[in-house]
Scaffold this motif. Structure first.
Motif, PDB file in Angstrom:
ATOM      1  N   UNK A 181       0.802  -0.840  -0.074  1.00 57.47           N
ATOM      2  CA  UNK A 181       0.166   0.113   0.171  1.00 57.47           C
ATOM      3  C   UNK A 181       0.962   1.328   0.197  1.00 57.47           C
ATOM      4  N   UNK A 182       2.146   1.057   0.202  1.00 57.24           N
ATOM      5  CA  UNK A 182       2.861   2.238   1.245  1.00 57.24           C
ATOM      6  C   UNK A 182       3.770   2.641  -0.480  1.00 57.24           C
ATOM      7  N   UNK A 183       4.058   1.625  -0.973  1.00 57.54           N
ATOM      8  CA  UNK A 183       4.740   1.929  -2.051  1.00 57.54           C
ATOM      9  C   UNK A 183       3.695   2.183  -3.363  1.00 57.54           C
ATOM     10  N   UNK A 184       2.662   2.012  -3.498  1.00 59.65           N
ATOM     11  CA  UNK A 184       1.382   2.050  -4.365  1.00 59.65           C
ATOM     12  C   UNK A 184       1.235   3.910  -4.266  1.00 59.65           C
ATOM     13  N   UNK A 185       1.599   4.179  -2.848  1.00 61.24           N
ATOM     14  CA  UNK A 185       1.260   5.230  -2.055  1.00 61.24           C
ATOM     15  C   UNK A 185       1.461   6.315  -3.191  1.00 61.24           C
ATOM     16  N   UNK A 186       2.820   6.093  -3.963  1.00 61.36           N
ATOM     17  CA  UNK A 186       4.100   6.637  -4.692  1.00 61.36           C
ATOM     18  C   UNK A 186       2.676   7.629  -6.458  1.00 61.36           C
ATOM     19  N   UNK A 187       2.124   6.893  -6.671  1.00 59.08           N
ATOM     20  CA  UNK A 187       1.454   6.632  -7.599  1.00 59.08           C
ATOM     21  C   UNK A 187       2.350   6.351  -8.848  1.00 59.08           C
ATOM     22  N   UNK A 188       3.448   5.549  -9.060  1.00 59.76           N
ATOM     23  CA  UNK A 188       4.207   5.538 -10.368  1.00 59.76           C
ATOM     24  C   UNK A 188       4.721   4.041 -10.360  1.00 59.76           C
ATOM     25  N   UNK A 189       3.913   3.163  -9.854  1.00 58.69           N
ATOM     26  CA  UNK A 189       3.567   1.760  -9.943  1.00 58.69           C
ATOM     27  C   UNK A 189       2.824   2.189 -11.485  1.00 58.69           C
ATOM     28  N   UNK A 190       3.633   0.993 -12.392  1.00 57.00           N
ATOM     29  CA  UNK A 190       2.056   0.399 -13.875  1.00 57.00           C
ATOM     30  C   UNK A 190       2.471  -0.431 -13.640  1.00 57.00           C
ATOM     31  N   UNK A 191       3.249  -1.716 -13.798  1.00 55.26           N
ATOM     32  CA  UNK A 191       2.960  -2.511 -13.972  1.00 55.26           C
ATOM     33  C   UNK A 191       3.278  -3.481 -12.657  1.00 55.26           C
ATOM     34  N   UNK A 192       2.517  -4.515 -12.350  1.00 55.16           N
ATOM     35  CA  UNK A 192       2.882  -5.177 -11.188  1.00 55.16           C
ATOM     36  C   UNK A 192       2.478  -6.603 -11.346  1.00 55.16           C
ATOM     37  N   UNK A 193       3.593  -6.885 -10.214  1.00 51.93           N
ATOM     38  CA  UNK A 193       4.301  -8.334 -10.772  1.00 51.93           C
ATOM     39  C   UNK A 193       4.020  -9.519  -9.779  1.00 51.93           C
ATOM     40  N   UNK A 194       3.345 -10.692  -9.563  1.00 56.98           N
ATOM     41  CA  UNK A 194       3.336 -11.435  -7.790  1.00 56.98           C
ATOM     42  C   UNK A 194       3.265 -12.788  -8.431  1.00 56.98           C
ATOM     43  N   UNK A 233      -3.248  -0.818 -12.840  1.00 51.60           N
ATOM     44  CA  UNK A 233      -0.888  -0.988 -13.127  1.00 51.60           C
ATOM     45  C   UNK A 233      -1.749  -2.492 -14.717  1.00 51.60           C
ATOM     46  N   UNK A 234      -1.126  -2.528 -15.323  1.00 51.96           N
ATOM     47  CA  UNK A 234      -0.317  -3.967 -15.747  1.00 51.96           C
ATOM     48  C   UNK A 234      -0.757  -5.439 -15.086  1.00 51.96           C
ATOM     49  N   UNK A 235      -1.247  -6.195 -14.837  1.00 51.57           N
ATOM     50  CA  UNK A 235      -0.975  -6.622 -13.724  1.00 51.57           C
ATOM     51  C   UNK A 235      -0.951  -8.142 -14.336  1.00 51.57           C
ATOM     52  N   UNK A 281      -5.967 -14.902 -12.921  1.00 48.11           N
ATOM     53  CA  UNK A 281      -6.788 -13.791 -13.889  1.00 48.11           C
ATOM     54  C   UNK A 281      -7.782 -13.548 -13.405  1.00 48.11           C
ATOM     55  N   UNK A 282      -9.221 -14.209 -12.650  1.00 46.34           N
ATOM     56  CA  UNK A 282     -10.423 -13.683 -12.407  1.00 46.34           C
ATOM     57  C   UNK A 282     -10.188 -12.306 -11.141  1.00 46.34           C
ATOM     58  N   UNK A 283      -8.940 -11.746 -10.223  1.00 41.60           N
ATOM     59  CA  UNK A 283      -8.263 -10.998  -9.732  1.00 41.60           C
ATOM     60  C   UNK A 283      -7.632  -9.816 -10.792  1.00 41.60           C
ATOM     61  N   UNK A 284      -7.576 -10.653 -11.975  1.00 43.27           N
ATOM     62  CA  UNK A 284      -6.774  -9.196 -13.297  1.00 43.27           C
ATOM     63  C   UNK A 284      -5.370  -9.781 -13.828  1.00 43.27           C
ATOM     64  N   UNK A 285      -4.749 -10.461 -13.366  1.00 45.88           N
ATOM     65  CA  UNK A 285      -3.474 -11.056 -14.383  1.00 45.88           C
ATOM     66  C   UNK A 285      -3.551 -11.157 -15.682  1.00 45.88           C
ATOM     67  N   UNK A 286      -3.068 -10.475 -16.371  1.00 43.85           N
ATOM     68  CA  UNK A 286      -3.109 -10.713 -17.601  1.00 43.85           C
ATOM     69  C   UNK A 286      -1.348 -10.676 -19.134  1.00 43.85           C
ATOM     70  N   UNK A 287      -0.452 -10.918 -17.133  1.00 44.49           N
ATOM     71  CA  UNK A 287       0.585 -10.805 -18.497  1.00 44.49           C
ATOM     72  C   UNK A 287       1.155 -11.616 -18.119  1.00 44.49           C
ATOM     73  N   UNK A 288       2.303 -12.459 -18.483  1.00 47.05           N
ATOM     74  CA  UNK A 288       3.049 -12.778 -17.776  1.00 47.05           C
ATOM     75  C   UNK A 288       4.777 -12.465 -18.522  1.00 47.05           C
ATOM     76  N   UNK A 289       5.523 -12.866 -16.873  1.00 49.24           N
ATOM     77  CA  UNK A 289       6.730 -12.084 -17.025  1.00 49.24           C
ATOM     78  C   UNK A 289       8.134 -12.995 -18.602  1.00 49.24           C
ATOM     79  N   UNK A 290       8.689 -12.248 -18.762  1.00 50.42           N
ATOM     80  CA  UNK A 290      10.415 -13.526 -19.515  1.00 50.42           C
ATOM     81  C   UNK A 290       9.262 -14.782 -19.619  1.00 50.42           C
ATOM     82  N   UNK A 291       8.869 -15.034 -20.353  1.00 51.57           N
ATOM     83  CA  UNK A 291       8.375 -16.098 -21.356  1.00 51.57           C
ATOM     84  C   UNK A 291       9.033 -17.657 -21.177  1.00 51.57           C
ATOM     85  N   UNK A 292       9.375 -18.860 -20.419  1.00 48.25           N
ATOM     86  CA  UNK A 292       9.845 -19.540 -20.190  1.00 48.25           C
ATOM     87  C   UNK A 292      11.124 -19.326 -19.128  1.00 48.25           C
TER      88      UNK A 292
END
Ligand SMILES: [Zn+2]
Ligand SMILES: [Zn+2]
Length: 398
Positions: free
Chosen positions: A159-172, A191-193, A209-220
């Motif tokens: 929450x603190x990190x996102x408060x900066x407003x600069x995050x546009x892509x979020x990985x977990x 964000x692109x999740x 996916x149901x919660x918003x994931x639409x992308x996967x980092x560096x395939x393979x």
């Protein structure tokens, strides 16, 4: 009102326009037309001399360059890396966090904000936002990142990190406790999740996916496969992130097309399966880009793990030959992808420009040579070497 005309073969989103000209006025693209012999007096004319005029590259996943890592947490390091990537044709950059302490991540976000506020063309690639990447990785898929800096999502922390407003892509990583809540929160923040550094199963991806994931980092790379899940789940064998991304048309992904991470068959396969509108080229480059061979720290300068730049790619120091980031810029990714896929040039360039812009929601402003968009423009040689970089209508000094 300053006007510049750039002549050459224009790389448009869906075709090449030979003997074309791009008119730039007040930092924006004012017209795209066939080249005319005469231009009004006082108008500066740049000529690609048989080469291409392309939109500036957009890098969604990048850690640093020219000796600097964004996780160093200083404005100096951020500027150094942005300038280095500018010279490789990147005009919009998404500095990417590694694993690290909450304080290290907070310092990185602050440094990027500081630079973003005052950036001009001489500062190279513009910061489009931050890719919040580490620290929420699966413990068994940390890769070359510091294992001490890995953890599960901590609501108070992010929450603190996102408060900066600069995050546009979020990985977990999707299998971590709290991942779904993190995804929902990041989606709300527009964000692109994305899911990465993960050994997740199909059902875990489905929940993501149901919660918003639409992308996967560096395939393979640092993601689940049928065989990695056999180790985790036993039999019957399980569908992995790979199958999920290939099966779901809404899912996009990215490839590190430096020629050392993935073979040309894999690059071609990714392009054939996902198509240019769902595949991004990323550099994932470290501070060792444009630096001599030797040992460097991945992530924070103070305590990031060491890796080796062997002159081609980053490798871990344990002798296993495991990859540890690329050391190349986006210009190389474009050249390698063009050679591997033999796809039309506009489609290759799309994966380094319009597609990443669409995925993060900035395609109204950048990502293609279209009237009204910001004049982020590259002059490329026939062999796709970067000759000139124009950021917001102004040439970047080399
Ligand atoms: Zn990674
Ligand atoms: Zn990375």
């Amino acid at each position: 009102m300053t006007t510049t005309v750039i002549r050459g073969t224009l790389v448009l989103p869906d075709r090449l326009l030979e003997k074309g000209q791009l008119v730039i006025r007040n930092g924006r693209i004012a017209a795209i037309e066939k080249a005319r012999a005469a231009v009004p007096k006082g108008v500066e004319v740049l000529d690609a001399e048989g080469g291409y005029v392309a939109p500036g590259y957009i890098d969604l996943h990048v850690h640093g360059g020219d000796g600097a890592d964004f996780m160093d947490g200083t404005a100096d390091s951020v500027l150094t890396a942005c300038r280095a990537h500018g010279r490789h044709g990147t005009t919009t950059i998404f500095p990417t966090t590694t694993t690290g302490t909450p304080e290290q991540i907070a310092a990185m976000l602050r440094a990027c904000q500081e630079v973003q506020k005052s950036q001009s063309a001489s500062d190279g690639a513009r910061i489009g936002g931050v890719h919040f990447y580490g620290p929420y990785f699966a413990p068994d898929k940390v890769g070359c990142h510091s294992p001490d800096g890995q953890r599960s999502p901590d609501v108070e922390e992010y929450h603190q990190h996102f408060e900066t407003g600069i995050i546009r892509i979020a990985t977990c990583a999707a299998e971590l406790p709290g991942a779904v809540e993190f995804y929902r929160f990041a989606r709300k923040k527009k964000c692109l999740v994305t899911c990465g550094h993960s050994n997740s199963t199909w059902p875990e991806m489905e929940a993501g996916f149901k919660a918003g994931v639409r992308h996967v980092d560096h395939f393979w790379c640092a993601m689940s496969s049928v065989s990695s899940l056999k180790k985790r789940c036993g039999t019957p064998m399980q569908a992995s992130m790979e199958e999920f991304v290939l099966a779901m048309p809404e899912m996009s992904t990215e490839v590190i097309a430096d020629g050392y991470h993935l073979s040309s068959e894999l690059l071609r396969f990714a392009y054939q399966m996902k198509g240019s509108a769902r595949l991004c080229l990323v550099t994932d480059s470290s501070r060792a880009m444009d630096m001599p061979e030797g040992q460097y720290r991945f992530g924070p300068e103070r305590d990031g793990p060491w890796f080796i730049n062997d002159g081609q790619v980053g490798r871990t120091i344990d002798g296993s030959g495991a990859l540890a980031s690329s050391v190349a810029g986006m210009d190389q990714m474009v050249r390698v992808m063009a050679a591997a896929t033999k796809a039309p040039l506009w489609d290759v360039i799309r994966m380094a420009t319009l597609t990443p812009a669409e995925r993060v929601g900035i395609s109204k402003d950048v990502g293609s040579l279209e009237k009204g968009k910001r004049a982020d423009v590259l002059i490329l040689s026939k062999r796709l070497q970067v000759r000139e970089v124009i950021v917001g209508g102004t040439a970047m000094p080399w």
